[in-house]
Design an enzyme around this catalytic site. Structure first.
Site, PDB file in Angstrom:
ATOM      1  N   LYS A 109      12.638  35.909  68.001  1.00  6.51           N
ATOM      2  CA  LYS A 109      12.905  37.125  67.224  1.00  6.51           C
ATOM      3  C   LYS A 109      14.356  37.202  66.767  1.00  6.51           C
ATOM      4  O   LYS A 109      14.632  37.713  65.681  1.00  6.51           O
ATOM      5  CB  LYS A 109      12.484  38.389  67.975  1.00  6.51           C
ATOM      6  N   ARG A 143      23.054  29.923  77.354  1.00  9.44           N
ATOM      7  CA  ARG A 143      23.274  31.225  77.990  1.00  9.44           C
ATOM      8  C   ARG A 143      23.019  31.121  79.488  1.00  9.44           C
ATOM      9  O   ARG A 143      22.084  30.456  79.910  1.00  9.44           O
ATOM     10  CB  ARG A 143      22.301  32.247  77.388  1.00  9.44           C
ATOM     11  N   ARG A 189      12.966  48.219  73.915  1.00  5.83           N
ATOM     12  CA  ARG A 189      12.279  47.309  74.824  1.00  5.83           C
ATOM     13  C   ARG A 189      11.450  48.034  75.873  1.00  5.83           C
ATOM     14  O   ARG A 189      10.817  47.381  76.700  1.00  5.83           O
ATOM     15  CB  ARG A 189      13.308  46.462  75.536  1.00  5.83           C
ATOM     16  N   ARG A 223      17.138  26.098  74.798  1.00 10.87           N
ATOM     17  CA  ARG A 223      17.880  26.800  73.747  1.00 10.87           C
ATOM     18  C   ARG A 223      19.394  26.628  73.894  1.00 10.87           C
ATOM     19  O   ARG A 223      19.936  26.716  74.984  1.00 10.87           O
ATOM     20  CB  ARG A 223      17.525  28.287  73.856  1.00 10.87           C
ATOM     21  N   ARG A 282      13.317  37.325  83.859  1.00  7.93           N
ATOM     22  CA  ARG A 282      13.322  38.076  82.598  1.00  7.93           C
ATOM     23  C   ARG A 282      11.896  38.299  82.106  1.00  7.93           C
ATOM     24  O   ARG A 282      11.547  39.396  81.666  1.00  7.93           O
ATOM     25  CB  ARG A 282      14.121  37.317  81.530  1.00  7.93           C
TER      26      ARG A 282
HETATM   27  P1  AMP Z   1      18.581  39.346  74.720  1.00  2.29           P
HETATM   28  O1  AMP Z   1      19.750  38.656  74.099  1.00  2.29           O
HETATM   29  O2  AMP Z   1      17.864  40.236  73.741  1.00  2.29           O
HETATM   30  O3  AMP Z   1      17.653  38.417  75.455  1.00  2.29           O
HETATM   31  O4  AMP Z   1      19.195  40.336  75.822  1.00  2.29           O
HETATM   32  C1  AMP Z   1      19.942  39.837  76.927  1.00  2.29           C
HETATM   33  C2  AMP Z   1      19.890  40.825  78.072  1.00  2.29           C
HETATM   34  O5  AMP Z   1      20.492  42.063  77.674  1.00  2.29           O
HETATM   35  C3  AMP Z   1      18.487  41.205  78.513  1.00  2.29           C
HETATM   36  O6  AMP Z   1      17.941  40.257  79.419  1.00  2.29           O
HETATM   37  C4  AMP Z   1      18.742  42.559  79.169  1.00  2.29           C
HETATM   38  O7  AMP Z   1      19.367  42.400  80.445  1.00  2.29           O
HETATM   39  C5  AMP Z   1      19.787  43.162  78.247  1.00  2.29           C
HETATM   40  N1  AMP Z   1      19.142  43.921  77.147  1.00  2.29           N
HETATM   41  C6  AMP Z   1      19.148  43.612  75.816  1.00  2.29           C
HETATM   42  N2  AMP Z   1      18.478  44.529  75.106  1.00  2.29           N
HETATM   43  C7  AMP Z   1      18.028  45.455  75.991  1.00  2.29           C
HETATM   44  C8  AMP Z   1      17.246  46.633  75.883  1.00  2.29           C
HETATM   45  N3  AMP Z   1      16.769  47.085  74.693  1.00  2.29           N
HETATM   46  N4  AMP Z   1      16.987  47.321  77.020  1.00  2.29           N
HETATM   47  C9  AMP Z   1      17.449  46.925  78.224  1.00  2.29           C
HETATM   48  N5  AMP Z   1      18.173  45.804  78.390  1.00  2.29           N
HETATM   49  C10 AMP Z   1      18.464  45.062  77.294  1.00  2.29           C
END
Ligand code: AMP
Length: 220
Positions: free
Chosen positions: A9, A156, A84, A123, A167
């Protein structure tokens, strides 16, 4: 944009933002920036991110509302990784109503759960701008270097296999609630995330061009 970690995404949101001339607002990127900048928000978010857990709703919602109030968001944004959870989706609806706006389309990029660990653990991202690569499906021309800006590629911390599993376990159930929320509103569009990157983009652009709006009158 809704999708499991590793569904692509972020890749698609960046492409759509560019094609549509809208800001790409990725909650994960905002948290990572805050962590790098050493702010209080960053310190709080990091405790959850390191465990693969979701950051508490009020923290995320406050951060996104602030972002929506910046001038460049006036004509809309591509939200990536937010909402989310169902409470986040409900708060977003309320925040948009206050601003005379709405969710035009909730775009779900679907990928079978069994594919996600492999997608995440292969990744690599570039340091300068987060351009995404994958060792198998999208390798850079020169190993370890971003094709777009020449910066170094890195993995990451939370793409390590232990954190990836946490996750997925913690983040998929609330994601299905969000899908349910937008299905009920009649704005959910699901696309097949296993197609090629270009194929997924085309499907998403089609969906945006012809949004389904059952349950809403023209005046709404
Ligand atoms: P992502 O880059 O979208 O995978 O986000 C990395 C991390 O940030 C996630 O594993 C969560 O710990 C936190 N995070 C990102 N977006 C959200 C959200 N909408 N709600 C809660 N935690 C978030």
């Amino acid at each position: 944009m809704i999708g499991a970690p590793g569904a692509g995404k972020g890749t698609q949101a960046a492409i759509l933002a560019e094609r549509l001339g809208l800001p790409h607002v990725a909650s994960g990127d905002l948290f990572r920036e805050a962590v790098r900048a050493g702010t209080r928000l960053g310190g709080e978010a990091k405790r959850y991110m390191d465990r693969g857990a979701l950051v508490p709703d009020p923290v995320v919602i406050g951060m996104i509302e602030e972002r929506l109030d910046r001038a460049d968001a006036a004509n809309g944004v591509i939200l990536d990784g937010f909402p989310r959870t169902r409470p986040q989706a409900e708060s977003l609806d309320a925040a948009l109503v206050q601003r005379g706006a709405r969710v035009d389309a909730a775009l779900y990029v679907g990928v079978p759960e069994e594919d996600l660990v492999g997608r995440l653990s292969g990744r690599w991202l570039c340091r300068a701008a987060g351009h995404p690569y994958h060792v198998i499906s999208r390798p850079p021309a020169v190993p370890g270097i971003c094709d777009v800006d020449g910066s170094e590629l890195y993995q990451r911390d939370d793409d390590r296999p232990e954190t990836v599993r946490a996750r997925l376990e913690q983040q998929l159930p609330p994601m299905y609630d969000v899908i349910d929320h937008y299905t009920t509103q009649g704005v959910l569009v699901a696309v097949d995330g296993t197609a090629s990157i270009d194929g997924v983009t085309e499907a998403l652009l089609q969906a945006i061009a012809h949004p389904a709006r059952p349950g809403r009158s023209e005046a709404a």
